[in-house]
Design an enzyme around this catalytic site. Structure first.
Site, PDB file in Angstrom:
ATOM      1  N   PHE A 198       9.559 -19.707 -29.284  1.00 57.55           N
ATOM      2  CA  PHE A 198      10.125 -20.636 -28.303  1.00 57.55           C
ATOM      3  C   PHE A 198       9.030 -21.045 -27.327  1.00 57.55           C
ATOM      4  O   PHE A 198       8.464 -20.213 -26.624  1.00 57.55           O
ATOM      5  CB  PHE A 198      11.302 -20.052 -27.512  1.00 57.55           C
ATOM      6  N   ASP A 240       1.452 -17.642 -24.853  1.00 58.43           N
ATOM      7  CA  ASP A 240       2.490 -18.197 -23.986  1.00 58.43           C
ATOM      8  C   ASP A 240       3.123 -17.028 -23.226  1.00 58.43           C
ATOM      9  O   ASP A 240       3.904 -16.263 -23.789  1.00 58.43           O
ATOM     10  CB  ASP A 240       3.536 -18.945 -24.834  1.00 58.43           C
ATOM     11  N   LYS A 258       7.666 -20.223 -14.990  1.00 56.46           N
ATOM     12  CA  LYS A 258       8.818 -19.426 -14.528  1.00 56.46           C
ATOM     13  C   LYS A 258       8.565 -18.657 -13.228  1.00 56.46           C
ATOM     14  O   LYS A 258       8.558 -19.269 -12.174  1.00 56.46           O
ATOM     15  CB  LYS A 258       9.306 -18.536 -15.681  1.00 56.46           C
TER      16      LYS A 258
HETATM   17  C1  LIG Z   1      11.062 -20.931 -20.741  1.00 54.90           C
HETATM   18  C2  LIG Z   1       9.937 -20.943 -21.699  1.00 54.90           C
HETATM   19  C3  LIG Z   1       9.210 -22.116 -21.960  1.00 54.90           C
HETATM   20  C4  LIG Z   1       9.585 -23.448 -21.362  1.00 54.90           C
HETATM   21  O1  LIG Z   1       9.527 -23.448 -19.976  1.00 54.90           O
HETATM   22  P1  LIG Z   1      10.318 -24.597 -19.151  1.00 54.90           P
HETATM   23  O2  LIG Z   1       9.967 -24.336 -17.732  1.00 54.90           O
HETATM   24  O3  LIG Z   1      11.781 -24.413 -19.452  1.00 54.90           O
HETATM   25  O4  LIG Z   1       9.821 -25.909 -19.635  1.00 54.90           O
HETATM   26  C5  LIG Z   1       8.141 -22.032 -22.825  1.00 54.90           C
HETATM   27  N1  LIG Z   1       7.789 -20.868 -23.409  1.00 54.90           N
HETATM   28  C6  LIG Z   1       8.472 -19.729 -23.172  1.00 54.90           C
HETATM   29  C7  LIG Z   1       8.034 -18.468 -23.838  1.00 54.90           C
HETATM   30  C8  LIG Z   1       9.574 -19.726 -22.336  1.00 54.90           C
HETATM   31  O5  LIG Z   1      10.281 -18.610 -22.155  1.00 54.90           O
END
Ligand SMILES: *Cc1c(COP(=O)(O)O)cnc(C)c1O
Length: 408
Positions: free
Chosen positions: A145, A230, A259
């Site tokens: 994700f 990520d 986040k």
């Molecule tokens: C939440 C998330 C995203 C996307 O972040 P947004 O602020 O919602 O665009 C990308 N990668 C990971 C692993 C995430 O948990």
């Protein structure tokens, strides 16, 4: 079961009527929040064990963040990058120090930061590695994700994220998560980067086999391929380290974060990279109107202070272990597996139950808010400021719910 009181129902009906239906939230309407607690429009209190997908690791409305935000609101909120501002230099210095990388590029949403990393890797491939024009490939893993834009869902393996949204961006290859040999076999002369989550959070809290990231790192070094992690959800203390990749002591070339970088006050994301990678961006190549704005930078600096001053990384490691140890003793006939690191835990329900939503609904009725992830796992990810007593309070309720047949 509690009946849904009228104010809650009214708000839900109003949203159903005018809002887009791209989420299926639990039937709770929150109007106030503080620390690990939230309160709904009918005055019920809940413990937040999702923490906005780990965006509020510091707890809701942390007083230090509130003060930093207010102070910056009284000074300056947005300059655009057409001018310098006095907060961004300290922000980039701080992130560089925290990641051990040389240079930092601020964005807003996590997805934008992922896109930024993809652009950096491609251009590095052409300018530094010498890949032929428009041939760059980035390897990603199955069940990932990384966000929801067209390019990012172009390398998703979740059918629902893609269905109806094509055509997609080319240039991505997929390999199974946790399989370093598959990565080695997928690398070609055009491979510029490998993008991976140290733990797949949205994917159901999937922890890769021990040694995976170490092997990945050596394979990527050998082939001159960028190692990109990520850490948007797993970073900033969530998994018991500042960055989840530190669990294996690896040194990625690119770290993507978001986040909890602003503790839930404001969207702030960033990409940190080695200088050689970041320097492929020259004036005009890439940008964002709000990225690097002084309000976001000021709140992010305070958000990082809170993580360090309050020892949230150590707290996450200690309480996460205790949480899973106690759940492991439960021996519920409805639990198949408990996984995680730090205060990120996934509880996989058994195949015959097959769906975690009913447990989440019952937990809500008990005053604990969490969310099913990938259908069959319950994710527990409370703010890292949670106290031992608060965690006990939650565990009592979680134990009760996990022992009861959700079909009965
Ligand atoms: C939440 C998330 C995203 C996307 O972040 P947004 O602020 O919602 O665009 C990308 N990668 C990971 C692993 C995430 O948990």
């Amino acid at each position: 079961m509690t009946s849904t009181a009228s104010r809650t129902r009214d708000y839900i009906d109003l949203h159903d009527r005018y809002g887009a239906h791209n989420y299926k939230p639990l039937p709770v309407v929150i109007e106030k929040a503080e620390g690990v607690w939230v309160e709904d429009v009918d005055g019920r209190r809940y413990m937040d064990m999702l923490a906005a997908y780990s965006a509020v690791n510091q707890g809701h409305r942390h007083p230090k963040l509130l003060a930093a935000m207010r102070a910056q609101l009284d000074r300056c909120t947005l300059t655009s990058r057409a001018f310098h501002n006095d907060q961004l230099p300290r922000f980039v210095e701080r992130i560089a120090g925290l990641t051990g990388l040389d240079a930092v590029l601020p964005m807003n949403s996590g997805t934008e930061a992922v896109e930024t990393a993809v652009k950096a890797a491609r251009k590095w491939g052409y300018e530094v590695k010498g890949v032929a024009p428009d041939r760059a490939e980035i390897i990603c893993v199955e069940n990932n994700f990384h966000g929801r834009t067209i390019t990012v869902v172009s390398f998703s393996t979740d059918a629902q994220y893609r269905d109806g949204f094509g055509p997609f961006t080319p240039g991505f290859t997929l390999v199974p998560y946790g399989d370093a040999d598959a990565l080695a076999n997928a690398i070609t002369e055009n491979t510029v980067g490998f993008l991976v989550e140290p733990i797949q959070a949205e994917g159901g809290v999937i922890v890769p086999p021990d040694g995976y990231l170490k092997r990945v790192e050596s394979i990527l070094r050998e082939h001159n391929v960028l190692f990109m992690v990520d850490e948007i959800q797993t970073g900033l203390g969530r998994c018991g380290h500042m960055w989840a990749h530190q669990h294996e002591g690896v040194s990625p070339d690119v770290v993507v974060m978001g986040k909890a970088l602003s503790g839930g006050f404001y969207p702030v994301s960033a990409v940190a990279a080695r200088r050689e990678v970041m320097d492929v961006f020259r004036p005009g190549d890439h940008g964002s109107t709000f990225g690097g704005n002084p309000l976001g930078c000021a709140v992010a600096l305070a958000a990082l202070d809170v993580i360090e001053e309050e020892g949230l990384v150590e707290r996450s490691a200690r309480l996460g272990d205790a949480f899973r140890a106690r759940l492991a003793k439960l021996e519920s006939p409805f639990v198949k597996e408990i996984r995680g690191r730090g205060l990120l835990t996934g509880v996989e329900v058994t195949d015959d139950i097959g769906n975690a939503y009913p447990f989440c609904k019952r937990l809500m009725d008990e005053g604990v808010l969490c969310k099913d992830t990938h259908d069959t796992a319950i994710r527990f990810a409370p703010p890292l400021v949670i106290t031992d007593q608060e965690l006990d309070w939650a565990l009592e309720r979680i134990e009760r719910v996990l022992m009861a047949d959700p079909r009965g």
